[in-house]
Design a protein around this motif. Structure first.
Motif, mmCIF file in Angstrom:
data_model
loop_
_atom_site.group_PDB
_atom_site.id
_atom_site.type_symbol
_atom_site.label_atom_id
_atom_site.label_comp_id
_atom_site.label_asym_id
_atom_site.label_seq_id
_atom_site.Cartn_x
_atom_site.Cartn_y
_atom_site.Cartn_z
ATOM 1 N N VAL A 140 0.830 -1.203 0.000
ATOM 2 C CA VAL A 140 0.000 0.000 0.000
ATOM 3 C C VAL A 140 0.866 1.256 0.000
ATOM 4 N N LYS A 141 1.925 1.272 0.804
ATOM 5 C CA LYS A 141 2.812 2.433 0.841
ATOM 6 C C LYS A 141 3.447 2.680 -0.529
ATOM 7 N N TRP A 143 2.217 1.659 -3.453
ATOM 8 C CA TRP A 143 1.141 1.993 -4.386
ATOM 9 C C TRP A 143 0.815 3.480 -4.329
ATOM 10 N N TRP A 144 0.726 4.041 -3.132
ATOM 11 C CA TRP A 144 0.386 5.458 -3.014
ATOM 12 C C TRP A 144 1.507 6.356 -3.507
ATOM 13 N N LYS A 145 2.727 5.836 -3.601
ATOM 14 C CA LYS A 145 3.859 6.649 -4.061
ATOM 15 C C LYS A 145 3.963 6.715 -5.585
ATOM 16 N N ARG A 148 0.658 9.918 -10.369
ATOM 17 C CA ARG A 148 -0.780 9.857 -10.562
ATOM 18 C C ARG A 148 -1.266 10.836 -11.612
ATOM 19 N N GLU A 173 -9.193 8.866 -4.258
ATOM 20 C CA GLU A 173 -8.936 7.576 -4.912
ATOM 21 C C GLU A 173 -8.993 6.444 -3.888
ATOM 22 N N GLN A 174 -9.485 5.274 -4.321
ATOM 23 C CA GLN A 174 -9.600 4.119 -3.446
ATOM 24 C C GLN A 174 -8.787 2.940 -4.011
ATOM 25 N N SER A 223 -8.692 4.528 1.283
ATOM 26 C CA SER A 223 -8.581 5.802 0.592
ATOM 27 C C SER A 223 -7.131 6.240 0.429
ATOM 28 N N LEU A 224 -6.862 6.957 -0.648
ATOM 29 C CA LEU A 224 -5.535 7.501 -0.914
ATOM 30 C C LEU A 224 -5.035 8.280 0.301
ATOM 31 N N GLY A 225 -3.845 7.925 0.747
ATOM 32 C CA GLY A 225 -3.250 8.627 1.864
ATOM 33 C C GLY A 225 -3.540 8.014 3.217
#
Length: 228
Positions: A140-141, A143-145, A148, A173-174, A223-225
């Motif tokens: 997850v960490k 993925w969010w990096k 976008r 974003e989810q 959720s994003l973040g």
């Protein structure tokens, strides 16, 4: 239980496609795991994983791979040029170098709920040791990096808190996940990592050999973040 939920159009963000080539993706290092892009060298370990009935029962095919050639077909989805549309990783124990599983966003198009969907598989002998939770947190960490881009999507309305649609500011974003409700271990992992369960529904299991028996599925989003 909800089935065939209504969809809503949203403004949001998504990782920029194509994804970075597998050869350029950094490894994800956690306390005990080395999570690295798939390569052809992973075929043997991946085949051993996909030959375990206890693992494959929770997959879309519901059965073990028939032979090495079938596993190669699955592995090809994560190798060039298909890595442009998948973001999946092999998981190794850092201490021993043993292949123990895999996971990531493995579908070339976003799934049942409209958001990218994360999934994972681990060898049965390594269940119950917290490796899957550790993997999902690390993934997850990463993925969010990813870079976008703005996007418009049609998604399950229940996945958006407040049911928001194409507003001026859009919606967060989810990252989604789908779990068979009797798979208590994965249900617990979703809770530990911080995913929000947004629905539960029943549908027929139409995989070959399963006779259409009803199964209960649960949908989750993060959720994003949100901190994993």
């Amino acid at each position: 239980m909800a089935s065939n939920p209504s969809k809503v159009k949203v403004k949001t963000t998504l990782p920029t496609r194509p994804f970075p080539p597998a050869s350029e993706r950094p490894r994800i290092i956690t306390e005990r795991l080395t999570i690295r892009p798939f390569s052809q060298d992973d075929l043997e370990g991946y085949h051993e994983l996909r030959r375990q009935p206890e693992v494959m029962i929770y997959t879309s095919v519901g059965r073990i791979d028939l032979d090495l050639a079938e596993t190669q077909e699955k592995l090809n989805l994560f190798l060039p040029p298909n890595d442009a549309n998948t973001y999946n990783f092999a998981v190794y124990l850092s201490a021993t170098g043993e292949f123990i599983g895999c996971g990531g966003v493995h579908k070339t198009n976003f799934g049942w709920v409209g958001w990218p969907e994360v999934g994972y598989m681990f060898k049965q002998e390594h269940w119950g040791r917290g490796y899957a939770t550790e993997f999902v947190k690390g993934f997850v960490k990463a993925w969010w990096k990813l870079p976008r881009s703005l996007a418009k999507l049609e998604v399950d309305a229940l996945s958006v808190e407040g049911g928001g649609g194409l507003g001026e500011d859009g919606v967060p974003e989810q990252l989604s996940a789908m779990v068979e409700s009797k798979n208590r271990a994965s249900m617990n992992i979703m809770a530990k990592v911080g995913f929000r369960q947004f629905k539960e529904w029943e549908e027929a299991d139409n995989r070959p050999g399963f006779g259409g028996v009803p199964v209960i599925l649960s949908g989750f989003v993060l959720s994003l973040g949100d901190k994993a």
